[in-house]
Design a protein around this motif. Sequence first.
Motif, PDB file in Angstrom:
ATOM      1  N   VAL A 234     -50.456  21.372  48.892  1.00 40.61           N
ATOM      2  CA  VAL A 234     -51.428  21.503  49.979  1.00 40.61           C
ATOM      3  C   VAL A 234     -52.492  20.430  49.763  1.00 40.61           C
ATOM      4  O   VAL A 234     -53.169  20.416  48.727  1.00 40.61           O
ATOM      5  N   GLU A 235     -52.614  19.524  50.719  1.00 40.89           N
ATOM      6  CA  GLU A 235     -53.660  18.499  50.651  1.00 40.89           C
ATOM      7  C   GLU A 235     -54.934  19.103  51.248  1.00 40.89           C
ATOM      8  O   GLU A 235     -54.991  19.402  52.449  1.00 40.89           O
ATOM      9  N   LYS A 236     -55.945  19.264  50.413  1.00 45.62           N
ATOM     10  CA  LYS A 236     -57.141  19.969  50.877  1.00 45.62           C
ATOM     11  C   LYS A 236     -57.898  19.205  51.958  1.00 45.62           C
ATOM     12  O   LYS A 236     -58.524  19.804  52.832  1.00 45.62           O
ATOM     13  N   ALA A 237     -57.841  17.882  51.920  1.00 46.48           N
ATOM     14  CA  ALA A 237     -58.549  17.106  52.937  1.00 46.48           C
ATOM     15  C   ALA A 237     -57.976  17.362  54.322  1.00 46.48           C
ATOM     16  O   ALA A 237     -58.677  17.246  55.324  1.00 46.48           O
ATOM     17  N   ALA A 238     -56.697  17.734  54.373  1.00 46.14           N
ATOM     18  CA  ALA A 238     -56.051  17.976  55.672  1.00 46.14           C
ATOM     19  C   ALA A 238     -56.145  19.427  56.103  1.00 46.14           C
ATOM     20  O   ALA A 238     -55.968  19.735  57.278  1.00 46.14           O
TER      21      ALA A 238
ATOM     22  N   GLY B 236     -58.477  30.385  49.324  1.00 50.75           N
ATOM     23  CA  GLY B 236     -59.145  30.112  48.059  1.00 50.75           C
ATOM     24  C   GLY B 236     -60.650  30.288  48.171  1.00 50.75           C
ATOM     25  O   GLY B 236     -61.184  30.525  49.263  1.00 50.75           O
ATOM     26  N   GLY B 237     -61.327  30.170  47.067  1.00 48.80           N
ATOM     27  CA  GLY B 237     -62.769  30.335  47.036  1.00 48.80           C
ATOM     28  C   GLY B 237     -63.505  29.319  47.886  1.00 48.80           C
ATOM     29  O   GLY B 237     -64.640  29.542  48.309  1.00 48.80           O
TER      30      GLY B 237
ATOM     31  N   LEU C 237     -60.315  27.235  51.858  1.00 50.87           N
ATOM     32  CA  LEU C 237     -59.098  26.516  52.222  1.00 50.87           C
ATOM     33  C   LEU C 237     -57.902  27.221  51.596  1.00 50.87           C
ATOM     34  O   LEU C 237     -58.048  28.097  50.740  1.00 50.87           O
ATOM     35  N   ALA C 238     -56.712  26.815  52.009  1.00 52.17           N
ATOM     36  CA  ALA C 238     -55.512  27.468  51.500  1.00 52.17           C
ATOM     37  C   ALA C 238     -55.245  27.089  50.047  1.00 52.17           C
ATOM     38  O   ALA C 238     -55.414  25.936  49.647  1.00 52.17           O
ATOM     39  N   THR C 239     -54.837  28.085  49.285  1.00 49.93           N
ATOM     40  CA  THR C 239     -54.313  27.812  47.957  1.00 49.93           C
ATOM     41  C   THR C 239     -53.050  28.660  47.795  1.00 49.93           C
ATOM     42  O   THR C 239     -52.633  29.345  48.734  1.00 49.93           O
ATOM     43  N   ILE C 240     -52.440  28.585  46.650  1.00 49.43           N
ATOM     44  CA  ILE C 240     -51.173  29.281  46.427  1.00 49.43           C
ATOM     45  C   ILE C 240     -51.314  30.178  45.215  1.00 49.43           C
ATOM     46  O   ILE C 240     -51.787  29.747  44.164  1.00 49.43           O
ATOM     47  N   ASP C 241     -50.925  31.439  45.391  1.00 53.55           N
ATOM     48  CA  ASP C 241     -50.977  32.404  44.301  1.00 53.55           C
ATOM     49  C   ASP C 241     -49.640  33.141  44.242  1.00 53.55           C
ATOM     50  O   ASP C 241     -49.363  33.986  45.099  1.00 53.55           O
TER      51      ASP C 241
ATOM     52  N   THR D 278     -56.585  21.693  42.140  1.00 51.12           N
ATOM     53  CA  THR D 278     -57.658  20.758  41.823  1.00 51.12           C
ATOM     54  C   THR D 278     -58.563  20.604  43.035  1.00 51.12           C
ATOM     55  O   THR D 278     -58.352  21.233  44.068  1.00 51.12           O
ATOM     56  N   ARG D 279     -59.548  19.755  42.924  1.00 48.35           N
ATOM     57  CA  ARG D 279     -60.501  19.547  44.008  1.00 48.35           C
ATOM     58  C   ARG D 279     -59.817  18.991  45.260  1.00 48.35           C
ATOM     59  O   ARG D 279     -60.229  19.259  46.377  1.00 48.35           O
ATOM     60  N   THR D 280     -58.776  18.203  45.064  1.00 46.54           N
ATOM     61  CA  THR D 280     -58.167  17.526  46.208  1.00 46.54           C
ATOM     62  C   THR D 280     -56.875  18.158  46.696  1.00 46.54           C
ATOM     63  O   THR D 280     -56.524  18.031  47.863  1.00 46.54           O
TER      64      THR D 280
END
Length: 88
Positions: free
Chosen positions: A8-12, A29-30, A33-37, A53-55
């Motif tokens: 997942v590209e966070k900028a997008a 995520g906190g 934005l989307a994250t994976i768990d 990570t941040r990005t």
Amino acid sequence: MPRYEVTVEKAACDGVFACLTRDPRFVEGGDGLATIDPDADPVYDCEGEVADTRTRVVAAFDDDRIDEAKRAAAACPTDAIAVREVDE
Ligand code: SF4
């Protein structure tokens, strides 16, 4: 079983969360934005390695659920999600 990587590209990512309804391993995520768990799936025990990570988020899985991840990627309106099979 294919080994595959989900990115997942966070900028997008714009936080629409269409991905969550296609694959329950995607979560908010906190940072909103989307994250994976891998543990977030209420039905299947799922194991995977996640680097958030941040990005970007990079998750590696070794199971038969690549199609779910691909559906999440297809549903993402900003093409923030990439799914690719990787060699061992
Ligand atoms: S569908 Fe795409 S833009 Fe929306 S939260 Fe998921 S990754 Fe981010």
